[in-house]
Design a protein around this motif. Sequence first.
Motif, mmCIF file in Angstrom:
data_model
loop_
_atom_site.group_PDB
_atom_site.id
_atom_site.type_symbol
_atom_site.label_atom_id
_atom_site.label_comp_id
_atom_site.label_asym_id
_atom_site.label_seq_id
_atom_site.Cartn_x
_atom_site.Cartn_y
_atom_site.Cartn_z
ATOM 1 N N CYS A 19 40.591 27.380 38.935
ATOM 2 C CA CYS A 19 40.092 27.722 37.608
ATOM 3 C C CYS A 19 41.329 27.931 36.740
ATOM 4 C CB CYS A 19 39.261 29.001 37.630
ATOM 5 S SG CYS A 19 37.774 28.896 38.647
ATOM 6 N N HIS A 79 36.897 31.363 35.274
ATOM 7 C CA HIS A 79 36.080 30.189 35.586
ATOM 8 C C HIS A 79 36.269 29.028 34.602
ATOM 9 C CE1 HIS A 79 33.154 33.064 37.895
ATOM 10 N NE2 HIS A 79 34.354 33.023 38.419
ATOM 11 N N ASP A 133 43.338 30.723 38.960
ATOM 12 C CA ASP A 133 42.609 31.280 40.100
ATOM 13 C C ASP A 133 42.462 30.156 41.136
ATOM 14 O OD1 ASP A 133 40.840 32.626 41.777
ATOM 15 O OD2 ASP A 133 39.484 33.239 40.154
ATOM 16 N N TRP A 163 30.208 27.116 32.954
ATOM 17 C CA TRP A 163 31.167 27.839 33.812
ATOM 18 C C TRP A 163 32.081 28.772 33.029
ATOM 19 C CZ3 TRP A 163 31.222 28.259 38.939
ATOM 20 C CH2 TRP A 163 30.559 27.300 39.700
HETATM 21 N N1 MF3 Z 1 37.853 32.849 42.485
HETATM 22 C C1 MF3 Z 1 36.623 33.143 41.818
HETATM 23 C C2 MF3 Z 1 36.257 34.514 42.284
HETATM 24 O O1 MF3 Z 1 37.113 35.271 42.509
HETATM 25 C C3 MF3 Z 1 35.594 32.179 42.116
HETATM 26 C C4 MF3 Z 1 35.753 30.939 41.392
HETATM 27 S S1 MF3 Z 1 34.235 30.247 41.168
HETATM 28 C C5 MF3 Z 1 34.421 28.632 41.516
HETATM 29 O O2 MF3 Z 1 35.161 34.880 42.456
HETATM 30 F F1 MF3 Z 1 33.344 28.072 41.348
HETATM 31 F F2 MF3 Z 1 35.385 28.172 40.775
HETATM 32 F F3 MF3 Z 1 34.744 28.490 42.747
#
Ligand code: MF3
Length: 250
Positions: free
Chosen positions: A68, A77, A94, A218
């Motif tokens: 992300c 996201h 992320d 998202w």
């Molecule tokens: N890393 C995110 C969390 O900590 C989740 C990302 S959602 C996804 O919950 F769909 F990108 F995987």
Amino acid sequence: MITYKTPEDFKKMEAAGKVVSNIHYEIYDKTKAGMTLIDLDDIAKNIIEKSNVKASFLGYHDYPAHICASPNDVIVHGIPNDYIVNEGDIISIDVGVIFEGYHADAAFSFGVGEITEEEKNLLLKTKHALHEGIKLVKDGQKLGTIGHKIDKIAKKNNFGNVRNYVGHGIGQEMHEEPQVPHYGKKNQGFELKTGMAICIEPMFNLGTEENFIDEDGWTIRTLDGKKSAHWEHTIGITEEGTRVFTENLF
Ligand code: MF3
Ligand code: CO
């Protein structure tokens, strides 16, 4: 369901965490103004492909990317798209990967080129809140105590502390029980035990904590358009004590 990890399971999470840290470092090191968010996703994709791991996010509820990438008013996201990174942006990255069936998941935020003192403070305090939360992780600790500490740091700095997205347990699934809120009451809530692994992931905003989901279904953005930061680590309560599996240099 709450799952308990063996020392062998924790070793797999540690191995997954090392790859996540490498991806963070490479993205931090290589991101320059003029690149697109898809370029950043490609950096992650390349490392994942040569590291004997799988991407946790790709295909998760049809999520289309490896990371992300959340610039400026995007809290979390953000789907990597053709947005061009600018000087002065704050970008949150992320990433999650799976090694031999076990996930590690972590996020950090950074400024591209010069950012303001207020923005630097947002980054510093979001990271600080995560680390203060981590210091409290141990067998017998209640999640309310951890959430309370994180929220106190947000309040002291007048940052919006996002409440409608929370941390989570992690293991063979990316999202397991319990939910890990970044607010709470001391000595209340779920009690941590040895063998558990959780993700703590505070999201602080320069303005309001209120947010909405973008048209892509998202991307989560701040309601007032002000900037946001996100920091996350995967943490295990092992027989030898608390371990951060996604430790990095930031
Ligand atoms: N890393 C995110 C969390 O900590 C989740 C990302 S959602 C996804 O919950 F769909 F990108 F995987
Ligand atoms: Co997470």
